[in-house]
Scaffold this motif. Structure first.
Motif, PDB file in Angstrom:
ATOM      1  N   GLY A   1       0.811  -1.207   0.000  1.00  0.00           N
ATOM      2  CA  GLY A   1       0.000   0.000   0.000  1.00  0.00           C
ATOM      3  C   GLY A   1       0.843   1.255   0.000  1.00  0.00           C
ATOM      4  N   SER A   2       1.932   1.228   0.765  1.00  0.00           N
ATOM      5  CA  SER A   2       2.827   2.382   0.828  1.00  0.00           C
ATOM      6  C   SER A   2       3.522   2.607  -0.514  1.00  0.00           C
ATOM      7  N   VAL A   3       3.930   1.505  -1.167  1.00  0.00           N
ATOM      8  CA  VAL A   3       4.573   1.624  -2.483  1.00  0.00           C
ATOM      9  C   VAL A   3       3.612   2.259  -3.484  1.00  0.00           C
ATOM     10  N   LEU A   4       2.363   1.799  -3.498  1.00  0.00           N
ATOM     11  CA  LEU A   4       1.369   2.346  -4.423  1.00  0.00           C
ATOM     12  C   LEU A   4       1.103   3.820  -4.143  1.00  0.00           C
TER      13      LEU A   4
ATOM     14  N   ARG B   1       3.988   1.836 -14.315  1.00  0.00           N
ATOM     15  CA  ARG B   1       5.397   1.859 -14.732  1.00  0.00           C
ATOM     16  C   ARG B   1       6.295   2.312 -13.578  1.00  0.00           C
ATOM     17  N   ILE B   2       5.815   3.287 -12.810  1.00  0.00           N
ATOM     18  CA  ILE B   2       6.596   3.771 -11.676  1.00  0.00           C
ATOM     19  C   ILE B   2       6.708   2.690 -10.606  1.00  0.00           C
ATOM     20  N   VAL B   3       5.620   1.953 -10.364  1.00  0.00           N
ATOM     21  CA  VAL B   3       5.656   0.864  -9.387  1.00  0.00           C
ATOM     22  C   VAL B   3       6.724  -0.152  -9.760  1.00  0.00           C
ATOM     23  N   ILE B   4       6.725  -0.561 -11.020  1.00  0.00           N
ATOM     24  CA  ILE B   4       7.718  -1.534 -11.484  1.00  0.00           C
ATOM     25  C   ILE B   4       9.127  -0.967 -11.338  1.00  0.00           C
TER      26      ILE B   4
ATOM     27  N   PHE C   1      12.439   3.191  -1.256  1.00  0.00           N
ATOM     28  CA  PHE C   1      11.222   3.724  -1.866  1.00  0.00           C
ATOM     29  C   PHE C   1      11.102   5.233  -1.650  1.00  0.00           C
ATOM     30  N   GLN C   2      11.434   5.696  -0.432  1.00  0.00           N
ATOM     31  CA  GLN C   2      11.354   7.135  -0.183  1.00  0.00           C
ATOM     32  C   GLN C   2      12.462   7.888  -0.917  1.00  0.00           C
TER      33      GLN C   2
END
Length: 340
Positions: free
Chosen positions: A25-28, A44-47, A60-61
């Motif tokens: 959830g945080s990644v999304l 695309r950004i998630v990947i 991630f941050q």
């Protein structure tokens, strides 16, 4: 200095631990934030975020803070990231000496010559001493021995304390065992934010002979007891001469061209006494040479720099391209000094 690659086993352990802790959830949420800001497709950004985390040691941050969504591969490679910084801390900060930095009371004892301010420890039965200290200082800062990101830091005014026995008891119960004199900062820092003591984070590496300054960031508060982001603070990166590289920003998508309270233009900031600051960092870096990689928090006063704390887990402060227009980071300095 010969190359010393970070251990493959350490990296694999980190990746396994990181995979177990992934908050989808945080990644999304972060990916949507980058998508809205830079006009990129969210999937695309998630990947890209997952790939960067798994194969390029990008937190991630970090990906969000340093605008990786708009950077090329070669530009990204110039940025220091938290996973890499953590590996450096584990490798170059000896475990047997880390307690000197983790415990604020112990830190003050070890680095007492560089604090240049009065301080005391709260204990059972010293209520009278606490009253005398706070009364003499008029305003004090208290700290819990173990804390980070400004947590456990409080400010008290003697004029507002009615019951000194209760005040002393409260300090003990809350674990606020360290009391310090408030630092009087240089007028150039007070011009930006007079209500908070504004610290300079100097990340440095001591190789046993020479102290290498890897990055400098100037933090500014909003009038609270701390300039950390949890208190509304933000930072701007400084160049090697101590001049701001652009507007201020934080990890919550806030950008400050001017300080919100003083209207000071952040890009105009020049850290005073920059030569004295560099010499001071070299001095403190030699006190515990077994802890080589440290993020030093200092404050420039009218009489020169003083030490606030040292962080053996140095953390990372980096340039934000969408704010400054500069699309490179400080990793080259780290590599030149440390050789990884």
């Amino acid at each position: 200095m010969p190359s010393q690659r970070l251990g493959l086993s350490d990296r694999l352990r980190y990746l396994v631990a990181r995979a177990r802790r992934i908050d989808v959830g945080s990644v999304l949420e972060r990916a949507k934030e980058a998508s809205e800001q830079h006009g990129k497709w969210t999937p695309r950004i998630v990947i890209d975020m997952l790939w960067s985390a798994g194969f390029n040691n990008v937190g991630f941050q970090d990906y969000i803070d340093y605008d990786f969504a708009i950077l090329t591969r070669s530009e990204r490679a110039t940025y220091m990231t938290h996973p890499v910084s953590n590996q450096l801390s584990q490798k170059y900060d000896h475990p047997d000496y880390r307690y000197m930095f983790q415990d604020k009371v112990e830190f003050n004892r070890v680095f007492s010559d560089f604090l240049l301010r009065d301080w005391m420890v709260v204990t059972d039965g010293n209520a009278d001493e606490v009253q005398a200290f706070v009364t003499a200082q008029k305003t004090v800062v208290t700290k819990e021995p173990v804390g980070q990101a400004g947590t456990g830091v409080h400010r008290y005014h003697a004029a507002e304390i009615a019951d000194w026995a209760e005040f002393h008891r409260g300090l003990l119960e809350r674990g606020e065992l360290l009391i310090e004199e408030v630092i009087r900062q240089h007028e150039d820092l007070a011009a930006v934010c007079p209500g908070t003591v504004n610290t300079t984070r100097v990340t440095a590496f001591f190789d046993g002979r020479e102290t290498h300054i890897l990055a400098m960031a100037q933090k500014f508060g909003r009038g609270a007891v701390s300039d950390q982001m949890t208190f509304g603070g933000f930072y701007t990166m400084l160049d090697e001469n101590g001049h701001s590289m652009g507007p201020g920003y934080d990890s919550h998508a806030h950008v400050h061209v001017k300080h919100p309270d003083s209207d000071f233009v952040i890009a105009d900031f020049q850290l005073p006494m920059i030569d004295e600051v560099k010499a001071f960092v070299d001095q403190v870096a030699r006190v515990v040479p077994q802890v080589q990689y440290v993020g030093w928090d200092i404050v420039v006063t009218p009489d020169g720099p003083v030490l606030v704390e040292g962080n053996w887990g140095a953390g990372v402060y980096e340039n934000k391209p969408s704010v400054t227009g500069i699309r490179t980071g400080n990793k080259g300095r780290y590599r030149a000094a440390i050789g990884f």
